[in-house]
Motif scaffolding. Structure first.
Motif, PDB file in Angstrom:
ATOM      1  N   ASP A 117       0.823  -1.271   0.119  1.00 35.04           N
ATOM      2  CA  ASP A 117       0.017   0.098   0.075  1.00 35.04           C
ATOM      3  C   ASP A 117       0.688   1.268   0.059  1.00 35.04           C
ATOM      4  O   ASP A 117       0.749   2.396   0.825  1.00 35.04           O
ATOM      5  CB  ASP A 117      -0.941  -0.010   1.202  1.00 35.04           C
ATOM      6  N   PHE A 118       1.860   1.281  -0.856  1.00 34.30           N
ATOM      7  CA  PHE A 118       2.676   2.335  -0.880  1.00 34.30           C
ATOM      8  C   PHE A 118       2.467   3.760  -1.392  1.00 34.30           C
ATOM      9  O   PHE A 118       1.767   3.704  -2.505  1.00 34.30           O
ATOM     10  CB  PHE A 118       3.871   1.723  -1.762  1.00 34.30           C
ATOM     11  N   VAL A 119       2.780   4.825  -0.525  1.00 29.89           N
ATOM     12  CA  VAL A 119       2.641   6.095  -0.980  1.00 29.89           C
ATOM     13  C   VAL A 119       3.786   6.719  -0.814  1.00 29.89           C
ATOM     14  O   VAL A 119       4.512   6.884   0.131  1.00 29.89           O
ATOM     15  CB  VAL A 119       1.490   6.813  -0.317  1.00 29.89           C
ATOM     16  N   TYR A 120       4.431   7.382  -2.045  1.00 27.70           N
ATOM     17  CA  TYR A 120       5.757   7.941  -1.942  1.00 27.70           C
ATOM     18  C   TYR A 120       6.125   8.762  -1.094  1.00 27.70           C
ATOM     19  O   TYR A 120       5.175   9.982  -0.924  1.00 27.70           O
ATOM     20  CB  TYR A 120       6.148   8.390  -3.353  1.00 27.70           C
ATOM     21  N   SER A 121       6.906   8.966  -0.284  1.00 24.92           N
ATOM     22  CA  SER A 121       7.678  10.145   0.602  1.00 24.92           C
ATOM     23  C   SER A 121       9.178   9.764   0.481  1.00 24.92           C
ATOM     24  O   SER A 121       9.773   8.602   0.592  1.00 24.92           O
ATOM     25  CB  SER A 121       7.189   9.759   2.098  1.00 24.92           C
ATOM     26  N   ARG A 122       9.982  10.974   0.637  1.00 27.51           N
ATOM     27  CA  ARG A 122      11.341  10.754   0.407  1.00 27.51           C
ATOM     28  C   ARG A 122      12.086   9.777   1.645  1.00 27.51           C
ATOM     29  O   ARG A 122      13.026   9.428   1.582  1.00 27.51           O
ATOM     30  CB  ARG A 122      11.998  12.185   0.395  1.00 27.51           C
ATOM     31  N   GLN A 123      11.302   9.871   2.895  1.00 25.17           N
ATOM     32  CA  GLN A 123      11.828   9.006   3.992  1.00 25.17           C
ATOM     33  C   GLN A 123      11.922   7.385   3.428  1.00 25.17           C
ATOM     34  O   GLN A 123      12.519   6.752   4.230  1.00 25.17           O
ATOM     35  CB  GLN A 123      10.926   9.307   5.043  1.00 25.17           C
ATOM     36  N   PHE A 124      11.367   7.059   2.396  1.00 27.44           N
ATOM     37  CA  PHE A 124      11.331   5.673   2.079  1.00 27.44           C
ATOM     38  C   PHE A 124      12.400   5.236   1.177  1.00 27.44           C
ATOM     39  O   PHE A 124      12.371   4.364   0.783  1.00 27.44           O
ATOM     40  CB  PHE A 124      10.004   5.348   1.424  1.00 27.44           C
ATOM     41  N   ASP A 125      13.162   6.354   0.718  1.00 29.76           N
ATOM     42  CA  ASP A 125      14.215   6.246  -0.468  1.00 29.76           C
ATOM     43  C   ASP A 125      15.182   5.073  -0.062  1.00 29.76           C
ATOM     44  O   ASP A 125      15.454   4.066  -0.910  1.00 29.76           O
ATOM     45  CB  ASP A 125      14.949   7.476  -0.653  1.00 29.76           C
ATOM     46  N   GLU A 126      15.668   4.871   1.209  1.00 33.98           N
ATOM     47  CA  GLU A 126      16.513   3.929   1.542  1.00 33.98           C
ATOM     48  C   GLU A 126      15.868   2.536   1.272  1.00 33.98           C
ATOM     49  O   GLU A 126      16.395   1.447   0.904  1.00 33.98           O
ATOM     50  CB  GLU A 126      17.095   3.803   3.078  1.00 33.98           C
ATOM     51  N   LEU A 127      14.598   2.456   1.740  1.00 30.54           N
ATOM     52  CA  LEU A 127      13.775   1.043   1.427  1.00 30.54           C
ATOM     53  C   LEU A 127      13.882   0.831   0.296  1.00 30.54           C
ATOM     54  O   LEU A 127      13.754  -0.250  -0.243  1.00 30.54           O
ATOM     55  CB  LEU A 127      12.657   1.194   2.483  1.00 30.54           C
ATOM     56  N   LEU A 128      13.544   1.785  -0.523  1.00 31.05           N
ATOM     57  CA  LEU A 128      13.156   1.638  -1.895  1.00 31.05           C
ATOM     58  C   LEU A 128      14.393   0.986  -2.626  1.00 31.05           C
ATOM     59  O   LEU A 128      14.261   0.139  -3.754  1.00 31.05           O
ATOM     60  CB  LEU A 128      12.612   3.210  -2.632  1.00 31.05           C
ATOM     61  N   HIS A 129      15.670   1.438  -2.302  1.00 33.25           N
ATOM     62  CA  HIS A 129      16.561   0.835  -2.910  1.00 33.25           C
ATOM     63  C   HIS A 129      16.991  -0.575  -2.871  1.00 33.25           C
ATOM     64  O   HIS A 129      17.367  -1.392  -3.336  1.00 33.25           O
ATOM     65  CB  HIS A 129      18.061   1.737  -2.514  1.00 33.25           C
ATOM     66  N   LEU A 130      16.157  -1.106  -1.578  1.00 34.62           N
ATOM     67  CA  LEU A 130      16.382  -2.590  -0.994  1.00 34.62           C
ATOM     68  C   LEU A 130      15.184  -3.335  -1.716  1.00 34.62           C
ATOM     69  O   LEU A 130      15.285  -4.668  -1.808  1.00 34.62           O
ATOM     70  CB  LEU A 130      16.287  -2.511   0.415  1.00 34.62           C
TER      71      LEU A 130
END
Length: 401
Positions: A117-130
């Motif tokens: 249920d993802f909604v983008y926020s910059r705080q998730f950038d590290e997780l997005l790379h993983l």
């Protein structure tokens, strides 16, 4: 503690089955009233991997399972085989250093990660790379926001999964946006309901189904042999099935008449109904046929437990997706099939004596536990039986396939 485990299919761009998401509840409420998410997920994992068996519930496919922040931080996913598990990170998980480090360790050990249920926020950038897969809910997110997020997420090495896809139009829209995977019940709804005629082969299959399941038809082996022998495909599948290891026969059966006699009236009607139904859905996602077979067997088991007509309930489940298989209005199809009034009423009017049973199964499949609870109460079925019946139906459908 009673555990309900249902599953929802996930498809790739070709509408082929990719994985299942496993849905969990400890009872018939639609939430976790007495336990926290960590306890709930621990129970699910224990039931799935240790009690039920992941291969049985997920049929050998990848299993998407939700993990809470606490379970991820503790490294609990590492207790389970990475090749069978997609670690699904819930939307309320805070991407702090403990979670990011735990996810980094999971990746190093070969696990795949999905953000739910993802909604983008910059705080998730590290997780997005993983992360390997990003799940976006098409019901909770506006088309404009989805398009914006798709553009943003292109910088990350992850694939997109569209959740809550309920129609083929939504499937096509998500496909055009670049989504790789799709979750929802679009496969169980008619693709086109206008200007499409039934093919000759489909009409032949409907005629066969009508004759086989007609209440007035007698179990005449000679007449049935002539009817089946008209279709080489059904003849081949019948002889292959009757000589399979399922029956552990020493002597080979080589004639249609022998096969019909061996199966008996009930076994033969059931077999031909399954074969004909699968042929009607020839150009549809395989999960559509599998779902109809699971429903048929599940309703049959429930009928036996509740002392209902198991033959009628089997057909109710088997034909519950017939409009999606044929891309025709249900009323048009039902006119061509001499089904009982009870089945017709349940399918077309969503009412009558059999409909609560169908509603029970639909709610269970979708993890809609509130309507499931009401249907369960109306029917008077012991809730402890439901998961056992569901797993038996899954195993039966897989063995038939």
């Amino acid at each position: 503690m009673n555990v309900f485990v249902a599953r929802q299919p996930i498809f790739d761009k070709r509408k082929k089955l990719y994985a299942y998401e496993l849905l969990f509840r400890t009872g018939t409420t639609n939430a976790f009233p007495d336990i926290d998410g960590t306890t709930a997920n621990t129970s699910l994992l224990s039931s799935t991997f240790f009690t039920v068996g992941i291969d049985e519930i997920a049929a050998g496919k990848l299993a998407f399972i939700n993990f809470t922040e606490e379970l991820i931080a503790k490294g609990i996913p590492q207790l389970f085989p990475p090749e069978k598990l997609m670690v699904e990170i819930l939307e309320d998980v805070e991407p702090g250093s403990a979670v990011v480090n735990a996810c980094r360790l999971l990746k190093e050990k070969g696990y795949s990660l999905a953000l739910d249920d993802f909604v983008y926020s910059r705080q998730f950038d590290e997780l997005l790379h993983l992360s390997d897969i990003i799940k976006i809910d098409f019901r909770l997110t506006s088309p404009e926001k989805i398009k914006e997020m798709v553009g943003t997420l292109k910088q990350f090495d992850c694939q997109l999964l569209a959740e809550k896809i309920e129609t083929y139009e939504e499937f096509e829209a998500a496909l055009a946006l670049g989504f790789e995977y799709f979750q929802g019940y679009f496969f169980a709804k008619p693709e086109v309901l206008q200007n499409r005629d039934l093919s000759t082969s489909q009409l032949t299959m409907l005629q066969l189904l009508s004759e086989i399941n007609s209440a007035d038809s007698e179990f005449d082996v000679e007449a049935l042999e002539k009817l089946v022998s008209q279709d080489i495909s059904i003849t081949y599948k019948l002889l292959k099935y009757i000589n399979s290891s399922h029956f552990s026969r020493i002597k080979t059966i080589s004639s249609v008449a022998q096969a019909i006699s061996y199966l008996g009236e009930r076994g033969f009607r059931m077999f031909v109904s399954l074969i004909a139904t699968s042929m009607l859905a020839e150009n549809k996602p395989g999960e559509l046929v599998r779902a109809s077979i699971i429903r048929a067997r599940l309703l049959e088991l429930i009928a036996i437990e509740c002392r209902q007509d198991s033959n009628e309930m089997f057909l109710l489940g088997l034909f519950s997706f017939i409009d999606a298989m044929l891309d025709q209005p249900l009323a048009t199809i039902l006119k061509k099939m001499p089904l009982s009034a009870n089945i017709n009423t349940a399918l077309s009017e969503k009412s009558g004596d059999l409909y609560p049973f169908l509603r029970l199964v639909e709610a269970y499949e979708q993890g809609n536990w509130v309507p499931f609870r009401f249907a369960l109460k109306k029917i008077g079925l012991n809730e402890e039986k439901m998961t056992d019946f569901y797993l038996e139906a899954i195993a039966w459908a897989d063995s038939f396939e």
